[in-house]
Scaffold this motif. Structure first.
Motif, PDB file in Angstrom:
ATOM      1  N   SER A  44      44.020  55.635  35.528  1.00 30.40           N
ATOM      2  CA  SER A  44      43.258  54.435  35.846  1.00 30.40           C
ATOM      3  C   SER A  44      42.887  53.762  34.543  1.00 30.40           C
ATOM      4  CB  SER A  44      41.996  54.804  36.632  1.00 30.40           C
ATOM      5  OG  SER A  44      41.203  53.664  36.818  1.00 30.40           O
ATOM      6  N   ILE A  45      43.373  52.548  34.353  1.00 33.15           N
ATOM      7  CA  ILE A  45      43.061  51.801  33.135  1.00 33.15           C
ATOM      8  C   ILE A  45      41.806  50.993  33.401  1.00 33.15           C
ATOM      9  CG2 ILE A  45      43.845  50.032  31.525  1.00 33.15           C
ATOM     10  CD1 ILE A  45      46.702  50.934  32.173  1.00 33.15           C
ATOM     11  N   GLU A  46      40.815  51.237  32.628  1.00 34.37           N
ATOM     12  CA  GLU A  46      39.548  50.535  32.795  1.00 34.37           C
ATOM     13  C   GLU A  46      39.681  49.129  32.235  1.00 34.37           C
ATOM     14  OE1 GLU A  46      35.848  49.844  34.069  1.00 34.37           O
ATOM     15  OE2 GLU A  46      36.890  51.729  34.357  1.00 34.37           O
ATOM     16  N   ARG A  47      39.596  48.164  33.108  1.00 25.76           N
ATOM     17  CA  ARG A  47      39.613  46.780  32.669  1.00 25.76           C
ATOM     18  C   ARG A  47      38.201  46.424  32.262  1.00 25.76           C
ATOM     19  NH1 ARG A  47      44.442  44.032  33.559  1.00 25.76           N
ATOM     20  NH2 ARG A  47      43.322  42.093  33.715  1.00 25.76           N
ATOM     21  N   GLY A  48      38.084  45.354  31.566  1.00 24.70           N
ATOM     22  CA  GLY A  48      36.776  44.924  31.102  1.00 24.70           C
ATOM     23  C   GLY A  48      35.838  44.596  32.251  1.00 24.70           C
ATOM     24  N   HIS A  49      34.656  44.217  31.906  1.00 28.30           N
ATOM     25  CA  HIS A  49      33.675  43.880  32.932  1.00 28.30           C
ATOM     26  C   HIS A  49      34.090  42.608  33.669  1.00 28.30           C
ATOM     27  CE1 HIS A  49      32.487  41.519  29.428  1.00 28.30           C
ATOM     28  NE2 HIS A  49      31.942  40.690  30.268  1.00 28.30           N
ATOM     29  N   LYS A  50      33.433  42.348  34.759  1.00 30.54           N
ATOM     30  CA  LYS A  50      33.753  41.170  35.573  1.00 30.54           C
ATOM     31  C   LYS A  50      33.072  39.934  35.004  1.00 30.54           C
ATOM     32  CE  LYS A  50      35.939  42.664  39.333  1.00 30.54           C
ATOM     33  NZ  LYS A  50      37.101  42.108  39.893  1.00 30.54           N
ATOM     34  N   MET A  51      33.800  38.833  34.965  1.00 32.70           N
ATOM     35  CA  MET A  51      33.225  37.534  34.611  1.00 32.70           C
ATOM     36  C   MET A  51      32.893  36.816  35.911  1.00 32.70           C
ATOM     37  SD  MET A  51      35.532  36.199  31.423  1.00 32.70           S
ATOM     38  CE  MET A  51      37.077  36.290  32.292  1.00 32.70           C
ATOM     39  N   ARG A  52      31.850  36.018  35.883  1.00 30.09           N
ATOM     40  CA  ARG A  52      31.462  35.254  37.062  1.00 30.09           C
ATOM     41  C   ARG A  52      31.625  33.773  36.780  1.00 30.09           C
ATOM     42  NH1 ARG A  52      26.392  38.510  36.799  1.00 30.09           N
ATOM     43  NH2 ARG A  52      25.927  36.739  35.528  1.00 30.09           N
ATOM     44  N   GLN A  53      32.074  33.072  37.793  1.00 28.30           N
ATOM     45  CA  GLN A  53      32.210  31.619  37.669  1.00 28.30           C
ATOM     46  C   GLN A  53      30.825  30.994  37.737  1.00 28.30           C
ATOM     47  OE1 GLN A  53      34.552  29.724  40.712  1.00 28.30           O
ATOM     48  NE2 GLN A  53      34.330  27.711  39.804  1.00 28.30           N
ATOM     49  N   GLU A  54      30.580  30.064  36.839  1.00 27.27           N
ATOM     50  CA  GLU A  54      29.374  29.241  36.883  1.00 27.27           C
ATOM     51  C   GLU A  54      29.787  27.881  37.418  1.00 27.27           C
ATOM     52  OE1 GLU A  54      27.781  29.062  32.939  1.00 27.27           O
ATOM     53  OE2 GLU A  54      26.829  31.009  33.116  1.00 27.27           O
ATOM     54  N   GLY A  55      28.793  27.054  37.749  1.00 28.23           N
ATOM     55  CA  GLY A  55      29.113  25.697  38.176  1.00 28.23           C
ATOM     56  C   GLY A  55      29.896  24.983  37.088  1.00 28.23           C
ATOM     57  N   PRO A  56      30.778  24.108  37.406  1.00 23.52           N
ATOM     58  CA  PRO A  56      30.975  23.503  38.717  1.00 23.52           C
ATOM     59  C   PRO A  56      31.883  24.338  39.609  1.00 23.52           C
ATOM     60  CG  PRO A  56      32.436  22.450  37.157  1.00 23.52           C
ATOM     61  CD  PRO A  56      31.622  23.464  36.381  1.00 23.52           C
ATOM     62  N   PHE A  57      31.550  24.365  40.879  1.00 18.76           N
ATOM     63  CA  PHE A  57      32.387  24.985  41.898  1.00 18.76           C
ATOM     64  C   PHE A  57      33.176  23.921  42.644  1.00 18.76           C
ATOM     65  CE2 PHE A  57      28.823  27.805  41.199  1.00 18.76           C
ATOM     66  CZ  PHE A  57      29.454  29.011  40.983  1.00 18.76           C
ATOM     67  N   GLY A  58      32.787  22.667  42.432  1.00 22.03           N
ATOM     68  CA  GLY A  58      33.449  21.572  43.103  1.00 22.03           C
ATOM     69  C   GLY A  58      32.707  20.272  42.868  1.00 22.03           C
ATOM     70  N   GLU A  59      33.218  19.221  43.467  1.00 26.22           N
ATOM     71  CA  GLU A  59      32.629  17.899  43.289  1.00 26.22           C
ATOM     72  C   GLU A  59      33.019  17.046  44.482  1.00 26.22           C
ATOM     73  OE1 GLU A  59      30.191  15.398  41.592  1.00 26.22           O
ATOM     74  OE2 GLU A  59      30.752  17.149  40.413  1.00 26.22           O
TER      75      GLU A  59
END
Length: 148
Positions: A44-59
């Motif tokens: 199991s290759i440990e991938r880095g931590h998770k990134m989260r999307q910030e706004g904008p999510f849309g328009e």
């Protein structure tokens, strides 16, 4: 004569050790190159931590009769490295550059809801998912379809 007894046993022990090492047969423990002795170990290759999307999510933008272009920039949290954005669910009217620039393709799209989504990754293999939805309405011809 006493010296012979001390030297003779030490010499015999040394001779036995050397001859035993020289006559060792390891061919019986060598595994032939077949699949019979293959051992599979799950990795199991440990991938880095998770990134989260910030706004904008849309328009939401109002359609115009001009051929204005829409642009917006995707943003994520938990990363200071350059991020590469990859589109996994494309949209005919929206494109996303590897740097996260969202733009309309071919000018102003007709009124409707357009979604594009994908994944992002940075240089230390932190990963995340992103999604962007552009809603185009046909309420007024006086507003240009653009975002600074």
């Amino acid at each position: 004569m006493r010296r012979r007894f001390v030297i003779l046993p030490a010499g015999v022990v040394l001779l036995v050790l050397i001859s035993g090492a020289l006559t060792a047969h390891t061919a019986g423990i060598v595994v032939p190159p077949t699949h019979a002795g293959v051992t599979k170990v799950p990795v199991s290759i440990e991938r880095g931590h998770k990134m989260r999307q910030e706004g904008p999510f849309g328009e939401t933008e109002t359609d115009s009769s001009s051929n204005g272009h829409f642009r917006d920039q995707l943003m994520v949290s938990d990363s200071h490295d350059p991020i590469t954005f990859v589109v996994t669910s494309p949209c005919k009217y929206l494109s996303v550059s590897p740097q996260g620039l969202v733009s309309t393709e071919g000018g102003t799209p007709p009124p409707g809801v357009y979604t594009v989504s994908g994944t992002d990754e940075n240089s230390v293999h932190a990963i995340g998912n992103w999604s962007y939805t552009l809603t185009v309405t046909g309420e007024s011809d006086s507003v240009k379809l653009s975002k600074p």
